[in-house]
Design an enzyme around this catalytic site. Structure first.
Site, short mmCIF file in Angstrom:
data_model
loop_
_atom_site.label_atom_id
_atom_site.label_comp_id
_atom_site.label_asym_id
_atom_site.label_seq_id
_atom_site.Cartn_x
_atom_site.Cartn_y
_atom_site.Cartn_z
N ARG A 57 -8.34 17.75 3.66
CA ARG A 57 -7.05 17.49 4.29
C ARG A 57 -5.91 17.70 3.29
O ARG A 57 -5.90 17.10 2.22
CB ARG A 57 -7.03 16.07 4.86
CG ARG A 57 -7.83 15.91 6.13
CD ARG A 57 -7.92 14.48 6.60
NE ARG A 57 -8.83 13.69 5.78
CZ ARG A 57 -9.16 12.42 6.05
NH1 ARG A 57 -8.63 11.81 7.08
NH2 ARG A 57 -9.99 11.78 5.25
N LYS A 109 -9.53 17.21 -4.12
CA LYS A 109 -9.80 16.66 -5.44
C LYS A 109 -11.32 16.72 -5.65
O LYS A 109 -12.07 16.92 -4.69
CB LYS A 109 -9.30 15.20 -5.55
CG LYS A 109 -9.97 14.26 -4.57
CD LYS A 109 -9.45 12.83 -4.70
CE LYS A 109 -10.02 12.16 -5.93
NZ LYS A 109 -9.69 10.71 -5.96
N LYS A 121 0.41 11.77 3.85
CA LYS A 121 0.70 11.00 5.06
C LYS A 121 1.50 9.74 4.75
O LYS A 121 2.47 9.41 5.44
CB LYS A 121 -0.62 10.64 5.74
CG LYS A 121 -0.51 9.73 6.94
CD LYS A 121 -1.85 9.54 7.61
CE LYS A 121 -2.83 8.76 6.77
NZ LYS A 121 -2.49 7.33 6.62
N LYS A 128 0.83 -1.21 0.00
CA LYS A 128 0.00 0.00 0.00
C LYS A 128 0.86 1.25 0.00
O LYS A 128 0.64 2.19 -0.78
CB LYS A 128 -0.93 -0.01 1.22
CG LYS A 128 -1.73 1.29 1.39
CD LYS A 128 -2.62 1.59 0.19
CE LYS A 128 -3.28 2.95 0.29
NZ LYS A 128 -4.33 3.04 1.29
N CYS A 140 -4.30 10.53 2.11
CA CYS A 140 -3.43 9.38 1.86
C CYS A 140 -2.03 9.75 1.41
O CYS A 140 -1.06 9.47 2.11
CB CYS A 140 -4.09 8.46 0.83
SG CYS A 140 -5.60 7.68 1.41
#
Length: 436
Positions: free
Chosen positions: A329, A322, A264, A205, A261
């Site tokens: 965030r 987006k 971070k 991931k 995502c």
């Protein structure tokens, strides 16, 4: 199957709802009593396209339920998903306190065999930590599986229902068999279920997100260089994207990536590398370039106003990081607004979904419109920071009539340069020639 999902953020709520959609009985656990009450009434607490329809349908069918009791959740589910926050810690690492805190409680409460699934994005070695934490108090057998999510905000429902791949990290044949049984309905078209060890699954991931962030950042660097040498990044992008080894996706330049995502996860992988004696020099560069890219438009805006933005009214289209989400965030728009406010500008902003979240951040420091055209009235310039579909084909005559100056600073390259010239609008974008 009976499934428990602990945590009802983006990942947890989409996971629980979509698993219920295929006929499973799902119980979602969250410590926020008000949020649980809201969901029990059939209200979705987040904006995610198509989620509300599935959510309400499965509540009505009695397949999707909610509770604040972890004990109830553990008694209910054969498979227990941990979809908990792993926020960025001060040193850039992923904060595992929520995950390990729940694992501690699971160890005290678990009364029969369960498969505990790490659905959160977690660093390499987390499955071992979760296993050890549960084992301290558990008196029954259990397995911990790493099952990373690959959900794009705005497309999360489709991504879950029609996954490109399912990654299962486990060394337990019993757990693998249960996970395959759960996911088989989602891969009937032949997309793979990939089984690997837990550490490899955890790293998969981070590696995927970091690679995509690197691809975006590389194109932003190319766009910045195009401006220096007079090349057109759109032509470069098309020329690159036709190479099957590279592909067309994630080659659109702009004002950087944001969200929950990429920022971070890139930092977490970089920190994980340092903790294990390895320097991800590429990721260090990605972080640095992206931080600068978020405010790439500010010097251009400032130059247009002769470096004096005091009292200027700037319209901003797009606040979410987006389109098709209300998530702000690490949204580039927030950095742009902060910079403009610090220079004395007034902000008039519009976003189809994210305005309530931005109001919580800025309060009365900026104003908001009820439509995309409202914020143009008496504005000295327009900045586009999110590529929502409604911004793609606006009424340019109306834009010219409302703006004090016919100028658009486009951080997402939405419009054709020649079209802007015909419309008589000064147009400044990323990596392309300026239209005057």
């Amino acid at each position: 199957m009976k499934i428990t999902v602990v945590g009802t953020g983006y990942v947890g709520l989409v996971t629980g709802t979509c698993l219920a959609e295929t006929g499973n009985n799902v119980l979602c656990v969250d410590i926020d009593a008000q949020k649980v009450a809201t969901m029990q009434q059939g209200n979705v607490p987040i904006y995610e396209p198509h989620l509300d329809v599935l959510f309400q349908r499965n509540i009505k069918a009695d397949r999707l339920k909610f509770t604040t009791s972890l004990q109830e959740g553990l008694e209910f589910g054969d498979i227990v998903f941990l979809a908990l926050p792993t926020p960025e810690d001060e040193d850039g690492s992923a904060d595992l306190s929520y995950v390990l805190g729940v694992a501690e409680e699971i160890g005290k409460l678990i009364a029969s065999y369960k498969v505990i699934v790490d659905k959160s994005t977690v660093p390499v070695g987390t499955a071992e930590k979760v296993t050890a934490t549960i084992a301290k108090n558990a008196k029954v057998d259990f397995d911990v599986v790493s099952n990373p999510e690959f959900l794009r905000e705005g497309f999360a429902v489709d991504d879950f229902l029609k996954p490109e791949r399912i990654v299962i990290g486990s060394s337990s044949e019993k757990a693998i068999e249960l996970m395959k049984k759960l996911y088989n309905p989602f891969v009937r078209s032949g997309n793979p279920i990939i089984v690997m060890d837990e550490k490899s699954a955890e790293l998969t991931k981070y590696a995927a997100n970091s690679f995509l962030a690197t691809k975006i950042t590389f194109m932003n660097e190319i766009a910045n260089f195009c401006e220096k040498v007079g090349a057109d990044v759109d032509k470069v992008r098309i020329g690159m994207g036709t190479d099957s080894r590279i592909g067309k996706r994630f080659l659109f330049p702009g004002i950087g990536y944001g969200g929950s995502c990429f920022p971070k996860d890139v930092k977490a992988l970089q920190k994980s590398g340092k903790d294990n004696g390895y320097d991800f020099e590429i990721l260090e560069a990605v972080i640095e370039v992206n931080d600068v890219q978020k405010t790439r438009l500010i010097p251009k805006v400032s130059a247009y106003f002769n470096n004096d933005l005091q009292g200027k009214n700037i319209a901003v289209w797009g606040l979410a990081f987006k389109p098709e989400t209300d998530d702000i965030r690490e949204a580039p728009a927030l950095y742009i607004i902060e910079e403009l406010l610090s220079k004395g500008a007034n902000i008039q902003a519009f976003d189809p979904e994210a305005m309530s979240n931005v109001k919580q951040k800025f309060g009365g420091k900026i104003s908001f419109g009820t439509s995309m055209y409202d914020v143009l009235a008496n504005a000295d310039a327009l900045i586009i920071s999110t590529e929502w579909s409604i911004f793609r084909t606006p009424d340019f005559s109306k834009i010219k009539g409302l703006l004090n100056n016919a100028i658009i600073f486009d951080g997402r390259n939405l419009y054709d340069i020649n079209d802007m010239k015909k419309e008589g609008i000064q147009y400044i974008s990323i990596g392309r020639k300026e239209v005057k």
